[in-house]
Design an enzyme around this catalytic site. Sequence first.
Site, PDB file in Angstrom:
ATOM      1  N   ARG A 295       0.835  -1.205   0.000  1.00  0.00           N
ATOM      2  CA  ARG A 295       0.000   0.000   0.000  1.00  0.00           C
ATOM      3  C   ARG A 295       0.871   1.257   0.000  1.00  0.00           C
ATOM      4  NH1 ARG A 295      -0.727   4.742   2.558  1.00  0.00           N
ATOM      5  NH2 ARG A 295      -0.145   3.735   4.504  1.00  0.00           N
ATOM      6  N   ASP A 296       1.536   1.519   1.112  1.00  0.00           N
ATOM      7  CA  ASP A 296       2.352   2.729   1.235  1.00  0.00           C
ATOM      8  C   ASP A 296       3.509   2.712   0.240  1.00  0.00           C
ATOM      9  OD1 ASP A 296       3.124   5.131   2.277  1.00  0.00           O
ATOM     10  OD2 ASP A 296       3.802   4.365   4.209  1.00  0.00           O
TER      11      ASP A 296
ATOM     12  N   HIS B 187       6.850   4.003  12.680  1.00  0.00           N
ATOM     13  CA  HIS B 187       6.724   4.016  11.211  1.00  0.00           C
ATOM     14  C   HIS B 187       7.687   5.090  10.698  1.00  0.00           C
ATOM     15  CE1 HIS B 187       4.043   3.714   7.491  1.00  0.00           C
ATOM     16  NE2 HIS B 187       4.785   4.771   7.228  1.00  0.00           N
TER      17      HIS B 187
ATOM     18  N   HIS C 293      10.482   6.796   8.109  1.00  0.00           N
ATOM     19  CA  HIS C 293      11.022   6.893   6.754  1.00  0.00           C
ATOM     20  C   HIS C 293      12.524   7.188   6.829  1.00  0.00           C
ATOM     21  CE1 HIS C 293       7.206   7.161   4.183  1.00  0.00           C
ATOM     22  NE2 HIS C 293       6.859   6.738   5.379  1.00  0.00           N
TER      23      HIS C 293
ATOM     24  N   CYS D 160       6.231   9.872   0.202  1.00  0.00           N
ATOM     25  CA  CYS D 160       4.993  10.560   0.578  1.00  0.00           C
ATOM     26  C   CYS D 160       4.688  11.611  -0.480  1.00  0.00           C
ATOM     27  CB  CYS D 160       5.147  11.226   1.945  1.00  0.00           C
ATOM     28  SG  CYS D 160       3.701  12.213   2.364  1.00  0.00           S
TER      29      CYS D 160
ATOM     30  N   ASN E 241       9.914   4.273   2.926  1.00  0.00           N
ATOM     31  CA  ASN E 241       9.915   3.717   4.275  1.00  0.00           C
ATOM     32  C   ASN E 241      11.243   3.011   4.515  1.00  0.00           C
ATOM     33  OD1 ASN E 241       6.904   3.821   5.215  1.00  0.00           O
ATOM     34  ND2 ASN E 241       6.848   3.187   3.081  1.00  0.00           N
TER      35      ASN E 241
END
Length: 299
Positions: free
Chosen positions: A15-16, A207, A209, A240, A249
């Site tokens: 997803r991300d 979470h 990055h 992002c 990430n």
Amino acid sequence: MAFPQSVRLVEVGPRDGLQNEPTPIDTATKLELIDRLGSAGITHIEAASFVSPKWVPQMADHREVMAGLKRRPGVTYAALTPNLRGLEAALESGVDEVAVFGAASETFSQKNINCSIAESLERFAPVIETAQAAKVPVRGYVSCTLGCPYEGEIAPEKVADVSRTLFEMGCYEISLGDTVGVGTPLKAKRMLECVAGQVPLEKLAAHFHDTYGQALANLYAVLEEGIAVIDSSVAGLGGCPYAKGAAGNVASEDVIYLLNGLGIASGIDLDKLAETGRWITETIGRPNRSKVGVALGAR
């Protein structure tokens, strides 16, 4: 505090990691990625995002992805659901868990979801209530916990306030996002200490990055404080869309190598994971951002 004995990895690559890819990725590739990740021993996979295809075209096939999953026993297949419409579609698709996204920065909230922090939390209330009524757990994300592309420094108290509100609204876990990857270990510890004063530590996840190459150092810092849930993305995929220059990430392979070295159990097969990272980056024509993945591939 001492290191946790085991860590649950939340794999956000499907997803991300993929949502900002400019070229459409076919559903079959996404499904194979999810299946390979499950085969490597990952038990928590963010599989899709039920947002408007107008905003995130790459996630337009969310229903097809959820319908096509080869579901493995013991694996949670989660999806992002920012509003009621998205949640209803996700529930129809048989999602195991959903997530909502808040921010600790007012400007980021406006640019990202076109509303203030307070308005975003109000919007999430019916989403969380409806998910709970359907017995589907809700995870809460907080963006910009260690800095914002528009506002710069973010006070840890703001992060703690948003985290507490999401937790009190019914999110079972709060994932603390360094969205732009500007954090450093001491900042990460101080932010976590402040948030853990409002939300129990065992309900928090990291979470981070890797824009400035600090993600692993920051994770080591919060592991020392007892964090036992880490979000990461295979091959370091992602970024992002609202944070220019933000790298992906932290790479799942690099996190597992770190955990293995610390004697912290994850239940994940590093070789299989690295193979998956090599396969997906070759398939979509992206560089592999995992140092460990590249090193293992060169052996």
